[in-house]
Design a protein around this motif. Structure first.
Motif, PDB file in Angstrom:
ATOM      1  N   SER A  42     -41.070  -5.770  -6.427  1.00  0.00           N
ATOM      2  CA  SER A  42     -41.369  -5.828  -7.723  1.00  0.00           C
ATOM      3  C   SER A  42     -42.003  -7.199  -8.269  1.00  0.00           C
ATOM      4  O   SER A  42     -42.554  -7.439  -9.338  1.00  0.00           O
ATOM      5  CB  SER A  42     -40.240  -5.459  -8.633  1.00  0.00           C
ATOM      6  N   GLN A  43     -41.810  -8.284  -7.421  1.00  0.00           N
ATOM      7  CA  GLN A  43     -42.308  -9.606  -7.550  1.00  0.00           C
ATOM      8  C   GLN A  43     -43.703  -9.384  -7.179  1.00  0.00           C
ATOM      9  O   GLN A  43     -44.518  -9.051  -6.415  1.00  0.00           O
ATOM     10  CB  GLN A  43     -41.660 -10.477  -6.835  1.00  0.00           C
ATOM     11  N   LYS A  44     -44.738 -10.073  -8.370  1.00  0.00           N
ATOM     12  CA  LYS A  44     -46.191 -10.024  -8.137  1.00  0.00           C
ATOM     13  C   LYS A  44     -46.652 -10.847  -6.885  1.00  0.00           C
ATOM     14  O   LYS A  44     -47.351 -10.291  -5.842  1.00  0.00           O
ATOM     15  CB  LYS A  44     -46.945 -10.633  -9.032  1.00  0.00           C
ATOM     16  N   PHE A  45     -45.842 -12.019  -6.629  1.00  0.00           N
ATOM     17  CA  PHE A  45     -46.280 -12.774  -5.343  1.00  0.00           C
ATOM     18  C   PHE A  45     -45.030 -12.969  -4.483  1.00  0.00           C
ATOM     19  O   PHE A  45     -44.858 -13.901  -3.628  1.00  0.00           O
ATOM     20  CB  PHE A  45     -46.674 -14.345  -5.976  1.00  0.00           C
ATOM     21  N   GLY A  46     -44.192 -11.905  -4.307  1.00  0.00           N
ATOM     22  CA  GLY A  46     -43.212 -11.866  -3.347  1.00  0.00           C
ATOM     23  C   GLY A  46     -42.114 -12.692  -3.941  1.00  0.00           C
ATOM     24  O   GLY A  46     -41.762 -13.458  -4.903  1.00  0.00           O
ATOM     25  N   GLY A  47     -41.130 -12.948  -2.886  1.00  0.00           N
ATOM     26  CA  GLY A  47     -40.002 -13.826  -3.289  1.00  0.00           C
ATOM     27  C   GLY A  47     -39.638 -14.427  -1.990  1.00  0.00           C
ATOM     28  O   GLY A  47     -39.870 -14.533  -0.544  1.00  0.00           O
ATOM     29  N   SER A  48     -38.870 -15.743  -2.226  1.00  0.00           N
ATOM     30  CA  SER A  48     -38.302 -16.612  -0.785  1.00  0.00           C
ATOM     31  C   SER A  48     -37.017 -16.199  -0.670  1.00  0.00           C
ATOM     32  O   SER A  48     -36.505 -15.482  -1.331  1.00  0.00           O
ATOM     33  CB  SER A  48     -38.644 -18.256  -1.362  1.00  0.00           C
ATOM     34  N   ALA A  49     -36.609 -16.807   0.564  1.00  0.00           N
ATOM     35  CA  ALA A  49     -35.309 -16.541   1.045  1.00  0.00           C
ATOM     36  C   ALA A  49     -34.354 -17.226   0.029  1.00  0.00           C
ATOM     37  O   ALA A  49     -33.153 -16.469  -0.453  1.00  0.00           O
ATOM     38  CB  ALA A  49     -35.034 -16.961   2.402  1.00  0.00           C
ATOM     39  N   LEU A  50     -34.578 -18.347  -0.318  1.00  0.00           N
ATOM     40  CA  LEU A  50     -33.674 -19.078  -1.560  1.00  0.00           C
ATOM     41  C   LEU A  50     -33.536 -18.080  -2.756  1.00  0.00           C
ATOM     42  O   LEU A  50     -32.622 -17.853  -3.150  1.00  0.00           O
ATOM     43  CB  LEU A  50     -34.203 -20.353  -1.900  1.00  0.00           C
ATOM     44  N   GLY A  51     -34.588 -17.482  -3.036  1.00  0.00           N
ATOM     45  CA  GLY A  51     -34.822 -17.116  -4.352  1.00  0.00           C
ATOM     46  C   GLY A  51     -33.978 -15.494  -4.274  1.00  0.00           C
ATOM     47  O   GLY A  51     -33.094 -15.060  -5.016  1.00  0.00           O
ATOM     48  N   LEU A  52     -34.094 -14.954  -3.050  1.00  0.00           N
ATOM     49  CA  LEU A  52     -33.317 -13.636  -2.672  1.00  0.00           C
ATOM     50  C   LEU A  52     -31.872 -13.812  -2.587  1.00  0.00           C
ATOM     51  O   LEU A  52     -30.891 -13.149  -3.066  1.00  0.00           O
ATOM     52  CB  LEU A  52     -33.762 -12.925  -1.468  1.00  0.00           C
ATOM     53  N   LYS A  53     -31.506 -15.167  -1.985  1.00  0.00           N
ATOM     54  CA  LYS A  53     -30.062 -15.473  -1.973  1.00  0.00           C
ATOM     55  C   LYS A  53     -29.380 -15.525  -3.495  1.00  0.00           C
ATOM     56  O   LYS A  53     -28.189 -15.172  -3.562  1.00  0.00           O
ATOM     57  CB  LYS A  53     -29.976 -16.776  -1.394  1.00  0.00           C
ATOM     58  N   ARG A  54     -30.269 -16.403  -4.247  1.00  0.00           N
ATOM     59  CA  ARG A  54     -29.864 -16.249  -5.806  1.00  0.00           C
ATOM     60  C   ARG A  54     -29.728 -15.128  -6.218  1.00  0.00           C
ATOM     61  O   ARG A  54     -28.625 -14.953  -7.175  1.00  0.00           O
ATOM     62  CB  ARG A  54     -30.640 -17.303  -6.274  1.00  0.00           C
ATOM     63  N   VAL A  55     -30.365 -14.277  -6.286  1.00  0.00           N
ATOM     64  CA  VAL A  55     -30.697 -13.188  -7.106  1.00  0.00           C
ATOM     65  C   VAL A  55     -29.601 -12.203  -6.752  1.00  0.00           C
ATOM     66  O   VAL A  55     -29.093 -11.297  -7.497  1.00  0.00           O
ATOM     67  CB  VAL A  55     -32.013 -12.468  -6.988  1.00  0.00           C
ATOM     68  N   LEU A  56     -29.286 -11.869  -5.306  1.00  0.00           N
ATOM     69  CA  LEU A  56     -28.247 -10.982  -4.894  1.00  0.00           C
ATOM     70  C   LEU A  56     -27.040 -11.752  -4.716  1.00  0.00           C
ATOM     71  O   LEU A  56     -25.934 -10.956  -4.455  1.00  0.00           O
ATOM     72  CB  LEU A  56     -28.716 -10.550  -3.550  1.00  0.00           C
ATOM     73  N   GLY A  57     -26.854 -12.910  -4.912  1.00  0.00           N
ATOM     74  CA  GLY A  57     -25.418 -13.527  -4.849  1.00  0.00           C
ATOM     75  C   GLY A  57     -25.107 -13.479  -3.239  1.00  0.00           C
ATOM     76  O   GLY A  57     -23.719 -13.469  -2.935  1.00  0.00           O
ATOM     77  N   LEU A  58     -25.893 -13.623  -2.129  1.00  0.00           N
ATOM     78  CA  LEU A  58     -25.452 -13.752  -0.803  1.00  0.00           C
ATOM     79  C   LEU A  58     -24.928 -14.909  -0.660  1.00  0.00           C
ATOM     80  O   LEU A  58     -25.186 -15.907  -1.028  1.00  0.00           O
ATOM     81  CB  LEU A  58     -26.895 -13.325   0.015  1.00  0.00           C
ATOM     82  N   GLY A  59     -23.959 -14.809   0.611  1.00  0.00           N
ATOM     83  CA  GLY A  59     -23.420 -16.035   0.803  1.00  0.00           C
ATOM     84  C   GLY A  59     -23.930 -17.191   1.627  1.00  0.00           C
ATOM     85  O   GLY A  59     -23.578 -18.050   1.561  1.00  0.00           O
ATOM     86  N   SER A  60     -25.159 -16.654   2.476  1.00  0.00           N
ATOM     87  CA  SER A  60     -25.688 -17.671   3.069  1.00  0.00           C
ATOM     88  C   SER A  60     -27.348 -17.565   3.190  1.00  0.00           C
ATOM     89  O   SER A  60     -27.831 -16.465   2.966  1.00  0.00           O
ATOM     90  CB  SER A  60     -25.208 -17.674   4.415  1.00  0.00           C
ATOM     91  N   TYR A  61     -28.069 -18.623   3.371  1.00  0.00           N
ATOM     92  CA  TYR A  61     -29.388 -18.697   3.419  1.00  0.00           C
ATOM     93  C   TYR A  61     -29.891 -17.796   4.511  1.00  0.00           C
ATOM     94  O   TYR A  61     -30.736 -17.137   4.629  1.00  0.00           O
ATOM     95  CB  TYR A  61     -29.792 -19.993   3.600  1.00  0.00           C
ATOM     96  N   GLN A  62     -29.094 -17.998   5.640  1.00  0.00           N
ATOM     97  CA  GLN A  62     -29.437 -17.206   6.790  1.00  0.00           C
ATOM     98  C   GLN A  62     -29.602 -15.813   6.684  1.00  0.00           C
ATOM     99  O   GLN A  62     -30.395 -15.067   7.205  1.00  0.00           O
ATOM    100  CB  GLN A  62     -28.342 -17.645   8.109  1.00  0.00           C
TER     101      GLN A  62
END
Length: 261
Positions: A42-62
């Protein structure tokens, strides 16, 4: 006791519905995976791993990094149709600034990416294909063109000798002698150079240029997925397409991704 596994009536073997997909072995609920796929598509330019971590509340960058790479591996459908019609083909270089040494196609410590783009008449572009190659020899360029373009198509390249066999292989090969024309390459072959420019801007903007050569192929796959669906009126169609391909893509562990040659 319910285990969530399916048992074969004949061999009695048990398996999971997500076995053999990019979701294999995950400890997270599929709902979270679907949210990740929706976020990326849904993001026009995609997303970074850091952005995905923040949006989903994932515990690790890995975790977010590995999820993104698994999704990128599912973005290219095996056996997809080849390009046809009028095609521009050229290479571009990726990598940091290099002092001394060879320039252009012979540059060391840079990744060579070959691009093929459909050119529509009188204006506009069609689909794109991209691949990182070891060098710009015919041994790498010719197989790329054969895998990406239907024979009989008009293939326009510069006068580099690595493309000389195209005419013999059933392509209408148009050579452009850039050095003798007096015009810069981006004027004579605007399509592929525009793609290269947009790709580099995307890598610098979305990913801050933090893309290693080892994983560059999969960033190319993501850009190809997005560019070829740029005219889609509904982002939901991209979500369904990626979800559809995710269940047929081979599973890959984090260790396999990190330690691939």
């Amino acid at each position: 006791m319910a285990t969530g596994l399916i048992r074969c009536a004949e061999c009695k073997q048990k398996t999971s519905v997500i076995a053999g997909t990019i979701f294999q072995g995950t400890r997270k609920p599929l709902r979270l995976w679907f949210q990740a796929i929706w976020y990326i598509t849904s993001q026009k330019f995609g997303g970074s791993a850091l952005g995905l971590k923040r949006v989903l509340g994932l515990g690790s960058y890995q975790t977010s990094w590995s999820w993104l790479h698994k999704m990128r591996r599912a973005m290219i459908r095996p056996g997809r149709d080849r390009l046809s019609g009028n095609i521009e083909v050229d290479e571009t270089l990726f990598g940091g600034k290099q002092r001394g040494g060879k320039r252009g196609r012979g540059a060391e410590k840079k990744s060579i990416v070959v691009i093929a783009l459909e050119i529509h008449e009188p204006i506009g572009y069609g689909r794109v294909r991209m691949k990182r190659v070891f060098d710009a020899s015919g041994e790498n360029l010719i197989p790329f063109v054969r895998n990406a373009v239907v024979p009989g198509s008009v293939v326009r390249t510069d006068s580099w000798g690595g493309y000389n066999e195209l005419q013999e292989l059933g392509y209408v090969h148009e050579k452009v002698n850039i050095s003798a024309s007096g015009d810069p390459a981006h004027v004579l072959m605007p399509g592929v150079h525009r793609i290269a420019s947009l790709l580099k801007r995307w890598l610098l903007g979305t990913h801050q240029g933090a893309v290693s050569g080892k994983h560059l192929d999969y960033y190319l796959d993501e850009y190809t997925f997005r560019f070829n669906r740029r005219t889609s009126k509904a982002r939901g169609l991209l979500f369904y397409r990626l979800l559809q391909q995710a269940v047929v893509a081979a599973p890959l562990s984090y260790k396999e991704m990190v330690h691939r040659p």
